[in-house]
Design a protein around this motif. Structure first.
Motif, PDB file in Angstrom:
ATOM      1  N   UNK A  24       0.832  -1.202   0.000  1.00 61.54           N
ATOM      2  CA  UNK A  24       0.000   0.000   0.000  1.00 61.54           C
ATOM      3  C   UNK A  24       0.867   1.253   0.000  1.00 61.54           C
ATOM      4  N   UNK A  25       1.922   1.250   0.798  1.00 62.75           N
ATOM      5  CA  UNK A  25       2.826   2.395   0.845  1.00 62.75           C
ATOM      6  C   UNK A  25       3.404   2.691  -0.538  1.00 62.75           C
ATOM      7  N   UNK A  26       3.820   1.642  -1.232  1.00 62.83           N
ATOM      8  CA  UNK A  26       4.368   1.808  -2.582  1.00 62.83           C
ATOM      9  C   UNK A  26       3.304   2.337  -3.533  1.00 62.83           C
ATOM     10  N   UNK A  27       2.124   1.773  -3.450  1.00 71.02           N
ATOM     11  CA  UNK A  27       1.032   2.210  -4.325  1.00 71.02           C
ATOM     12  C   UNK A  27       0.689   3.682  -4.082  1.00 71.02           C
ATOM     13  N   UNK A  28       0.588   4.067  -2.812  1.00 71.05           N
ATOM     14  CA  UNK A  28       0.275   5.465  -2.501  1.00 71.05           C
ATOM     15  C   UNK A  28       1.388   6.380  -3.005  1.00 71.05           C
ATOM     16  N   UNK A  29       2.616   5.988  -2.721  1.00 76.78           N
ATOM     17  CA  UNK A  29       3.740   6.832  -3.134  1.00 76.78           C
ATOM     18  C   UNK A  29       3.767   7.013  -4.645  1.00 76.78           C
ATOM     19  N   UNK A  30       3.560   5.940  -5.374  1.00 77.01           N
ATOM     20  CA  UNK A  30       3.603   6.037  -6.837  1.00 77.01           C
ATOM     21  C   UNK A  30       2.425   6.851  -7.375  1.00 77.01           C
ATOM     22  N   UNK A  31       1.288   6.769  -6.701  1.00 77.91           N
ATOM     23  CA  UNK A  31       0.155   7.600  -7.094  1.00 77.91           C
ATOM     24  C   UNK A  31       0.474   9.079  -6.916  1.00 77.91           C
ATOM     25  N   UNK A 381      14.866   3.989  -3.115  1.00 73.23           N
ATOM     26  CA  UNK A 381      14.483   2.608  -2.831  1.00 73.23           C
ATOM     27  C   UNK A 381      13.248   2.635  -1.929  1.00 73.23           C
ATOM     28  N   UNK A 382      12.144   2.100  -2.419  1.00 74.92           N
ATOM     29  CA  UNK A 382      10.876   2.185  -1.694  1.00 74.92           C
ATOM     30  C   UNK A 382      10.828   1.295  -0.447  1.00 74.92           C
ATOM     31  N   UNK A 383      11.853   0.487  -0.243  1.00 76.83           N
ATOM     32  CA  UNK A 383      11.944  -0.270   1.006  1.00 76.83           C
ATOM     33  C   UNK A 383      11.973   0.685   2.197  1.00 76.83           C
ATOM     34  N   UNK A 384      12.472   1.896   1.959  1.00 76.22           N
ATOM     35  CA  UNK A 384      12.576   2.888   3.024  1.00 76.22           C
ATOM     36  C   UNK A 384      11.208   3.313   3.555  1.00 76.22           C
ATOM     37  N   UNK A 385      10.147   3.122   2.768  1.00 68.91           N
ATOM     38  CA  UNK A 385       8.821   3.561   3.203  1.00 68.91           C
ATOM     39  C   UNK A 385       8.383   2.848   4.481  1.00 68.91           C
ATOM     40  N   UNK A 386       8.505   1.530   4.476  1.00 67.26           N
ATOM     41  CA  UNK A 386       8.138   0.767   5.665  1.00 67.26           C
ATOM     42  C   UNK A 386       9.019   1.095   6.861  1.00 67.26           C
TER      43      UNK A 386
END
Length: 400
Positions: A24-31, A381-386
């Motif tokens: 979800x974090x990745x999806x929101x960020x990419x949106x 790197x979107x791993x940082x979101x979590x």
């Protein structure tokens, strides 16, 4: 505020419930990345945040400083109020990344990671709401417009974002491509610099390039001014203080054989020590005035302060550092003395209440995700979101 080092903390980098939020974090960020918006125009971003908060049933306030949003999560046990701040705006940059989530708005791009900040704050709101009965005190999550300029923090403060309930402390993070993925950069005291800006019009007297005695050469005046401005840091600032005076723009002349009638220059000033406020401005004007007077020219100087330095409170910084030491698992780990001449309007929040702003490393050289901030190929790197959600969640749990 106290830090509870004896409280048992799972040294797993990201707890399972936050790991399940990663997609979800990745999806929101990419949106957010696909629909970037400039300062005070973050309408689509703000509307998405509001829809999510409404869907989850999280109390919130809207339209603060145009597009700002504040989520309010009351814990199961009364206590102090901790604020978490995230910025939402993008930059006037044309994206050059060839990715599925590339910006769909021509000439506008999330080139500094604010899309990630908003996603992290949204994920933090969701997680904390699901666990609100376990929280002591209240958490206010501030979604702020216009960090890149002219600045949304001050208007939000003036609108009362730190009141009702009154905020006791504030934290925030910046995804940072100057640090490897997962590294936490945190520092007590000055973390980021004050920023001041100036524009100057130099007026001379134009004429023929072969007859300089009939002119007042604006090119010569501006060249001497640029050189002399560099002496401010070298000869007027204590060597133990760091400061920068940069002339980033210089325009003059229209032909090879014409002595320029006027010139224009602009630049930026940076420093960490709040005591330098006003001092560099005074020297800039004195230098410009002296050189213009010596040549018979004149000037029109506009000089203004944009943001103060970001000054972290020692107690809240200790809390963040303590939490970071339980989260990061990279070889480099926590970077205790991370500091940059970059600026941030988080500084205005920190002038009002004690807090800590810190960096979360998001660079991954192996994947090519290491372009600098504000670059047209910036990505992280979107791993940082979590990891960001984990950091915030643990800070909330340890704050009292």
């Amino acid at each position: 505020m106290t830090v509870s080092p004896t409280k048992p903390i799972n040294r797993s980098k990201i707890r399972p419930e936050i790991q399940t939020l990663q997609s979800d974090l990745v999806q929101w960020r990419r949106g957010f990345h696909q629909q970037p918006e400039l300062a005070f125009r973050e309408k689509l971003t703000s509307e998405f945040v509001i829809r999510q908060l409404q869907a989850w049933g999280i109390p919130h306030q809207t339209a603060i400083a145009e597009t700002g949003v504040v989520a309010i999560i009351e814990g199961g046990t009364p206590g102090k109020v901790l604020a978490i701040r995230a910025d939402m705006d993008a930059l006037p940059v044309q994206e050059e990344n060839n990715v599925p989530y590339r910006s769909q708005h021509d000439g506008i791009m999330h080139a500094c990671g604010h899309d990630g900040h908003t996603a992290i704050a949204l994920g933090t709101a969701y997680y904390l709401w699901q666990h609100r009965q376990e929280i002591t005190g209240t958490v206010k999550i501030i979604f702020q417009p216009a960090e890149e300029g002219p600045g949304g923090a001050k208007p939000m403060i003036e609108a009362g974002v730190l009141k009702n309930p009154d905020v006791d402390a504030i934290i925030g993070l910046h995804l940072w491509n100057n640090l490897p993925l997962g590294t936490i950069g945190v520092k007590d005291g000055a973390l980021m610099a004050a920023v001041e800006l100036f524009q100057c019009q130099i007026q001379g007297k134009g004429g023929h390039g072969a007859m300089p005695h009939q002119t007042i050469d604006a090119v010569v005046l501006s060249a001497q001014i640029v050189n002399a401005l560099q002496t401010i840091v070298a000869r007027n600032i204590d060597p133990t203080d760091a400061a920068v005076v940069t002339v980033g723009e210089l325009k003059a002349g229209s032909a090879m054989n014409v002595i320029a009638d006027n010139a224009y220059l602009s630049g930026t000033v940076r420093y960490f020590n709040p005591a330098l406020e006003g001092a560099i401005k005074k020297r800039v004007e004195a230098i410009i005035a002296g050189i213009c007077e010596s040549h018979g020219g004149s000037y029109d100087l506009k000089y203004w302060r944009m943001y103060p330095p970001v000054i972290n409170d020692s107690r809240i910084t200790d809390l963040v550092r303590s939490v970071a030491n339980t989260v990061v698992e990279t070889p480099t780990g926590v970077v205790p003395e991370c500091q940059t001449m970059g600026s941030e309007d988080m500084a205005f929040f920190l002038e009002e209440v004690p807090g800590c702003y810190f960096f979360l490393g998001a660079a991954n050289t192996e994947l090519g995700l290491n372009y600098p901030h504000h670059h047209p190929r910036f990505d992280f790197d979107e791993t940082a979101l979590g990891m960001g959600v984990e950091m915030f969640a643990r800070c909330v749990e340890q704050f009292s």
